[in-house]
Structure formats: structure tokens, C-alpha cells
Design a protein around this motif. Structure first.
Motif, PDB file in Angstrom:
ATOM      1  N   ASP A  65       0.865  -1.163   0.000  1.00  0.00           N
ATOM      2  CA  ASP A  65       0.000   0.000   0.000  1.00  0.00           C
ATOM      3  C   ASP A  65       0.918   1.234   0.000  1.00  0.00           C
ATOM      4  O   ASP A  65       2.095   1.142   0.373  1.00  0.00           O
TER       5      ASP A  65
ATOM      6  N   GLU B 128       3.074  -3.857   3.522  1.00  0.00           N
ATOM      7  CA  GLU B 128       2.747  -4.925   2.563  1.00  0.00           C
ATOM      8  C   GLU B 128       1.267  -5.230   2.642  1.00  0.00           C
ATOM      9  O   GLU B 128       0.718  -5.336   3.737  1.00  0.00           O
TER      10      GLU B 128
ATOM     11  N   GLY C  50      -1.911  -7.789   1.396  1.00  0.00           N
ATOM     12  CA  GLY C  50      -2.281  -9.083   0.801  1.00  0.00           C
ATOM     13  C   GLY C  50      -1.672 -10.281   1.501  1.00  0.00           C
ATOM     14  O   GLY C  50      -1.924 -11.425   1.121  1.00  0.00           O
ATOM     15  N   THR C  51      -0.875 -10.045   2.566  1.00  0.00           N
ATOM     16  CA  THR C  51      -0.173 -11.137   3.259  1.00  0.00           C
ATOM     17  C   THR C  51      -1.116 -12.262   3.669  1.00  0.00           C
ATOM     18  O   THR C  51      -0.826 -13.433   3.457  1.00  0.00           O
ATOM     19  N   GLU C  52      -2.242 -11.915   4.265  1.00  0.00           N
ATOM     20  CA  GLU C  52      -3.143 -12.945   4.805  1.00  0.00           C
ATOM     21  C   GLU C  52      -4.213 -13.370   3.806  1.00  0.00           C
ATOM     22  O   GLU C  52      -5.233 -13.956   4.198  1.00  0.00           O
TER      23      GLU C  52
ATOM     24  N   GLN D 291     -13.741  -0.219  -3.212  1.00  0.00           N
ATOM     25  CA  GLN D 291     -13.787   1.062  -2.480  1.00  0.00           C
ATOM     26  C   GLN D 291     -12.527   1.853  -2.812  1.00  0.00           C
ATOM     27  O   GLN D 291     -11.419   1.321  -2.685  1.00  0.00           O
TER      28      GLN D 291
ATOM     29  N   HIS E  38      -5.761  -2.341  12.438  1.00  0.00           N
ATOM     30  CA  HIS E  38      -6.520  -2.816  11.283  1.00  0.00           C
ATOM     31  C   HIS E  38      -6.583  -4.347  11.220  1.00  0.00           C
ATOM     32  O   HIS E  38      -7.652  -4.912  10.961  1.00  0.00           O
TER      33      HIS E  38
ATOM     34  N   GLN F  99      -9.510 -12.545   9.776  1.00  0.00           N
ATOM     35  CA  GLN F  99     -10.570 -13.314   9.103  1.00  0.00           C
ATOM     36  C   GLN F  99     -11.067 -14.517   9.895  1.00  0.00           C
ATOM     37  O   GLN F  99     -12.246 -14.867   9.847  1.00  0.00           O
TER      38      GLN F  99
ATOM     39  N   ARG G  26      -8.373 -10.450  -1.461  1.00  0.00           N
ATOM     40  CA  ARG G  26      -8.144  -9.028  -1.738  1.00  0.00           C
ATOM     41  C   ARG G  26      -7.212  -8.867  -2.932  1.00  0.00           C
ATOM     42  O   ARG G  26      -6.190  -9.540  -3.024  1.00  0.00           O
TER      43      ARG G  26
ATOM     44  N   PHE H 246      -9.356  -0.426  -3.001  1.00  0.00           N
ATOM     45  CA  PHE H 246      -9.589  -1.676  -2.279  1.00  0.00           C
ATOM     46  C   PHE H 246     -10.549  -2.548  -3.089  1.00  0.00           C
ATOM     47  O   PHE H 246     -11.610  -2.084  -3.530  1.00  0.00           O
TER      48      PHE H 246
ATOM     49  N   GLN I 257     -16.477  -7.665   8.016  1.00  0.00           N
ATOM     50  CA  GLN I 257     -15.222  -6.942   8.297  1.00  0.00           C
ATOM     51  C   GLN I 257     -15.472  -5.434   8.388  1.00  0.00           C
ATOM     52  O   GLN I 257     -14.978  -4.752   9.285  1.00  0.00           O
TER      53      GLN I 257
HETATM   54  C1  HEM Z   1      -6.964   2.158   2.633  1.00  0.00           C
HETATM   55  C2  HEM Z   1      -7.561   1.058   2.995  1.00  0.00           C
HETATM   56  C3  HEM Z   1      -6.824  -0.162   3.472  1.00  0.00           C
HETATM   57  C4  HEM Z   1      -5.478  -0.371   3.657  1.00  0.00           C
HETATM   58  C5  HEM Z   1      -4.339   0.612   3.462  1.00  0.00           C
HETATM   59  C6  HEM Z   1      -5.324  -1.732   4.116  1.00  0.00           C
HETATM   60  C7  HEM Z   1      -4.116  -2.322   4.426  1.00  0.00           C
HETATM   61  C8  HEM Z   1      -3.962  -3.573   4.968  1.00  0.00           C
HETATM   62  C9  HEM Z   1      -2.713  -4.140   5.395  1.00  0.00           C
HETATM   63  C10 HEM Z   1      -1.367  -3.449   5.316  1.00  0.00           C
HETATM   64  C11 HEM Z   1      -2.964  -5.383   5.881  1.00  0.00           C
HETATM   65  C12 HEM Z   1      -1.952  -6.359   6.510  1.00  0.00           C
HETATM   66  C13 HEM Z   1      -1.371  -7.336   5.531  1.00  0.00           C
HETATM   67  C14 HEM Z   1      -2.351  -8.267   4.874  1.00  0.00           C
HETATM   68  O1  HEM Z   1      -2.737  -9.297   5.436  1.00  0.00           O
HETATM   69  O2  HEM Z   1      -2.763  -7.931   3.768  1.00  0.00           O
HETATM   70  C15 HEM Z   1      -4.377  -5.600   5.737  1.00  0.00           C
HETATM   71  C16 HEM Z   1      -5.040  -6.753   6.099  1.00  0.00           C
HETATM   72  C17 HEM Z   1      -6.363  -6.975   5.888  1.00  0.00           C
HETATM   73  N1  HEM Z   1      -7.287  -6.067   5.439  1.00  0.00           N
HETATM   74 FE1  HEM Z   1      -6.944  -4.175   4.882  1.00  0.00          FE
HETATM   75  N2  HEM Z   1      -6.562  -2.316   4.204  1.00  0.00           N
HETATM   76  C18 HEM Z   1      -7.506  -1.386   3.810  1.00  0.00           C
HETATM   77  C19 HEM Z   1      -8.872  -1.551   3.779  1.00  0.00           C
HETATM   78  C20 HEM Z   1      -9.509  -2.715   4.078  1.00  0.00           C
HETATM   79  C21 HEM Z   1     -10.940  -2.911   4.028  1.00  0.00           C
HETATM   80  C22 HEM Z   1     -11.966  -1.843   3.619  1.00  0.00           C
HETATM   81  C23 HEM Z   1     -11.177  -4.209   4.371  1.00  0.00           C
HETATM   82  C24 HEM Z   1     -12.472  -4.953   4.462  1.00  0.00           C
HETATM   83  C25 HEM Z   1     -13.655  -4.405   4.734  1.00  0.00           C
HETATM   84  C26 HEM Z   1      -9.884  -4.821   4.638  1.00  0.00           C
HETATM   85  C27 HEM Z   1      -9.710  -6.140   4.975  1.00  0.00           C
HETATM   86  C28 HEM Z   1      -8.495  -6.694   5.342  1.00  0.00           C
HETATM   87  C29 HEM Z   1      -8.335  -8.094   5.712  1.00  0.00           C
HETATM   88  C30 HEM Z   1      -9.416  -9.160   5.704  1.00  0.00           C
HETATM   89  C31 HEM Z   1      -7.000  -8.260   6.088  1.00  0.00           C
HETATM   90  C32 HEM Z   1      -6.335  -9.540   6.583  1.00  0.00           C
HETATM   91  C33 HEM Z   1      -6.664  -9.701   8.061  1.00  0.00           C
HETATM   92  C34 HEM Z   1      -6.170 -11.035   8.609  1.00  0.00           C
HETATM   93  O3  HEM Z   1      -6.855 -12.051   8.404  1.00  0.00           O
HETATM   94  O4  HEM Z   1      -5.088 -11.020   9.215  1.00  0.00           O
HETATM   95  N3  HEM Z   1      -8.909  -3.892   4.476  1.00  0.00           N
HETATM   96  N4  HEM Z   1      -4.953  -4.491   5.187  1.00  0.00           N
END
Ligand code: HEM
Length: 296
Positions: free
Chosen positions: A127, A132, A134-136, A164, A203, A209, A220, A235, A248
């Protein structure tokens, strides 16, 4: 043979364009969709249809609906037309421009271009905050289970996508200490390690999940966007329904426990929409659920 649109399951490309269309001349929709079927392969060009299009065609796609309004102080989210969404994937911006012009032309006058967002892969898939992304994500069969409707459904092979557009406040983010940045995400930016002692508002705590009941897995495929010195994240989350995304999002905005996601301290959603991404039948978009049969 029925398959999912392959672009959904592939890693994000180097460059992309997200096109969203509004409805134009309704009488021309069937012809435009027949043309789209020849131009969109589901891999380089992923296609989604919104509730407004289904309604215009008198079709009922089970599970398709409009993105629910998120209401939180200071939030102002533009409602997209939810008609037609295209994710053009590639590695050459020139080719993407020419492809989007060709498709836009083929879709007129039934569909009129509403919005184009140019997006790109940042570093190895970060991002613009530098974390990073998408890791999970689930991988392999788990990715298919999360993102694609299973074989027992009349919509087998299709997917539901939530999109979004988030705009980052980079000044605000850069003013945070490294500790505060890491705590906002719940991972260490330098090595992507998850923090055991992350606060409840982190976050990854909000969106973990496995912590939902039932578990809320999505696939994602988000990508950074930039315009001038403005930027953020487009997103994109694919699911076999919208349920996981909604669970979520509800927790992110504090509907469960009153705690809102720390992401909101430096970024905000500015627009969003829901779409249904049909399966491919013998390599072509399967439009029968919309009541459109280009082969007949
Ligand atoms: C600007 C908006 C967002 C940014 C910068 C962001 C960034 C991140 C980052 C850095 C991670 C940790 C690495 C990973 O597992 O991918 C993460 C995890 C995640 N994000 Fe976001 N995200 C955003 C919005 C959202 C939204 C709107 C949702 C869902 C409604 C979401 C759902 C998730 C999920 C499901 C995970 C993995 C959680 C887990 O199972 O550990 N994200 N996001």
C-alpha cells in the motif's frame, strides 16, 4: 466448461485501470454485452455487473445488491452507478489506454463511461503507506473457496466484488511515529511481522478473518492509485458472497464494539460499489443469469 474469470485468482499486475460505467441507451444493452463478450477474456479484462444493470434487464442475481451506506462522522462516500465495472490488467499503460478506449467505444451508447482510475503495483505489493498488502490472503483451494461461488449453485464460477476507493492523508500518516504507524496496521512495517500486542483498533485486529463467526475470508486484489500528488488504495475484495466483506467493514467502523479501525486516522473511503462477476462458459462471459443470450 464453466470456470471463474482467471484474472480474479491471479496475482495483481504491474498496472491496471478500473473503469466504471453508467447506463445509457437501455435498448442497446444486449448488443453492447455481446460486443463485451468478444473483448473481455476474464483474465486481462475482468468484468463485473451491478444491481442497476440487473434491474434494467429485469434479472435477479441471487446475492447481488447495492453497497450499504457506511455512516461515520466526517465520512462522505460517493455512490457509484453500480452498472458495469471493468478491471483492465496489464503491464503497459499505453496498451491499457488503447484497450479502454476500444472497449468504451464498443459499449456505447448502452453504457457511458462514469469513472476511470489508474492503478499500479507499488514495490513488491505494498500500500502507499509502505505496508505490505495481501499477506493474509487465502491461496490455492482456499482462495477459490473464499472468492468463487461453488459448483452446487446456479451461479457456479461467479464471484461478488466489493470495491472502495480510499484516499490517504499522507501528511497525517507521515506525522505519526513509527510505533503509531505499526500499531495502526498491527504489523511492523520494516519486516511485516504481526504485533502480538497490537491495540484493539489495529486494522488487522479489526479484520482478522478467522476471528469472525462464521470465518470471514475474502480474496483481496487491491492496488494503489495516484493522481497528481494525491493517492490511496483501490480496495478490491472478491467473495463467494458479500457477507465476509460486510462483517469486516462493520467491525472496522465500530458497529460491534464501538471501536473504529485505526486506518481511519490517515485514510478514508471516498467511493464504493458492489458488482457480480459472472463465470466464463467455454472461455466467454456467461451472461445467461442476466437473461442475455448472445449465442441465440
Ligand atoms: C486504505 C484502505 C486499506 C489499507 C491501506 C489496508 C491495508 C492492509 C494491510 C497493510 C494489511 C496487513 C497485511 C495483509 O494481510 O494484507 C491488511 C489486512 C487486511 N485487510 Fe486491509 N486495508 C484497507 C482496507 C480494508 C478494508 C476496507 C477491508 C475490508 C472491509 C480490509 C480487509 C483486510 C483483511 C481481511 C485483512 C487480513 C486480516 C487477517 O486475516 O489477518 N482492508 N490491510
Amino acid at each position: 466448461m464453466i470456470t471463474a474469470q482467471p484474472g480474479i485468482l491471479l496475482p495483481i499486475p504491474q498496472h491496471a485501470r478500473y473503469l466504471s460505467f453508467a447506463l445509457g441507451d437501455v435498448a442497446q444493452i444486449a448488443a453492447a454485452l455481446a460486443a463485451l463478450r468478444e473483448l473481455a477474456d476474464g483474465e486481462n479484462t475482468v468484468v463485473g455487473f451491478g444491481q442497476s444493470l440487473a434491474s434494467a434487464l429485469g434479472a435477479k442475481i441471487a446475492g447481488l445488491k447495492s453497497l450499504p451506506q457506511i455512516t461515520a462522522p466526517g465520512l462522505s462516500i460517493e455512490a457509484a452507478p453500480e452498472v458495469l465495472w471493468l478491471w483492465l490488467r496489464g503491464d503497459d499503460r499505453g496498451e491499457l489506454l488503447h484497450r479502454s478506449r476500444k472497449i468504451t467505444c464498443a459499449l456505447a451508447p448502452a453504457f457511458t463511461l462514469h469513472d476511470i482510475v489508474d492503478a499500479f503495483k507499488y514495490a513488491e505489493g505494498r500500500d502507499l503507506s509502505g505496508f505490505e498488502d495481501g499477506t493474509e490472503n487465502p491461496v490455492g483451494e482456499a482462495a477459490i473457496d473464499a472468492a468463487i461461488v461453488g459448483p452446487d449453485s446456479p451461479l457456479a464460477g461467479s464471484s461478488f466484488v466489493a470495491t472502495q476507493r480510499w484516499r490517504h492523508n499522507f501528511d497525517c500518516f507521515e506525522a505519526l511515529s513509527q510505533h503509531a504507524k505499526d500499531n495502526a496496521i498491527g504489523r511492523r512495517q520494516c519486516d511485516n511481522e504481526e504485533l502480538d500486542d497490537a491495540p484493539t483498533c489495529a486494522h488487522v485486529k479489526r479484520t482478522a478473518q478467522e476471528s469472525f463467526s462464521p470465518e470471514a475470508f475474502v480474496l483481496r486484489r487491491s492496488m494503489p492509485w495516484a493522481e497528481g500528488n494525491d493517492g490511496g488504495l483501490l480496495f478490491v475484495a472478491f467473495g463467494h458472497s458479500f457477507d465476509a466483506f460486510e462483517a469486516q467493514l462493520k467491525r472496522m467502523v465500530g458497529r460491534e464494539d464501538g471501536v473504529s479501525d485505526a486506518l481511519f486516522t490517515f485514510t478514508q473511503p471516498v467511493s464504493g460499489a458492489y458488482y457480480w462477476c459472472p463465470a466464463l462458459k467455454d472461455g466467454k462471459l456467461e451472461l445467461a443469469p442476466l437473461g442475455v443470450f448472445p449465442d441465440r
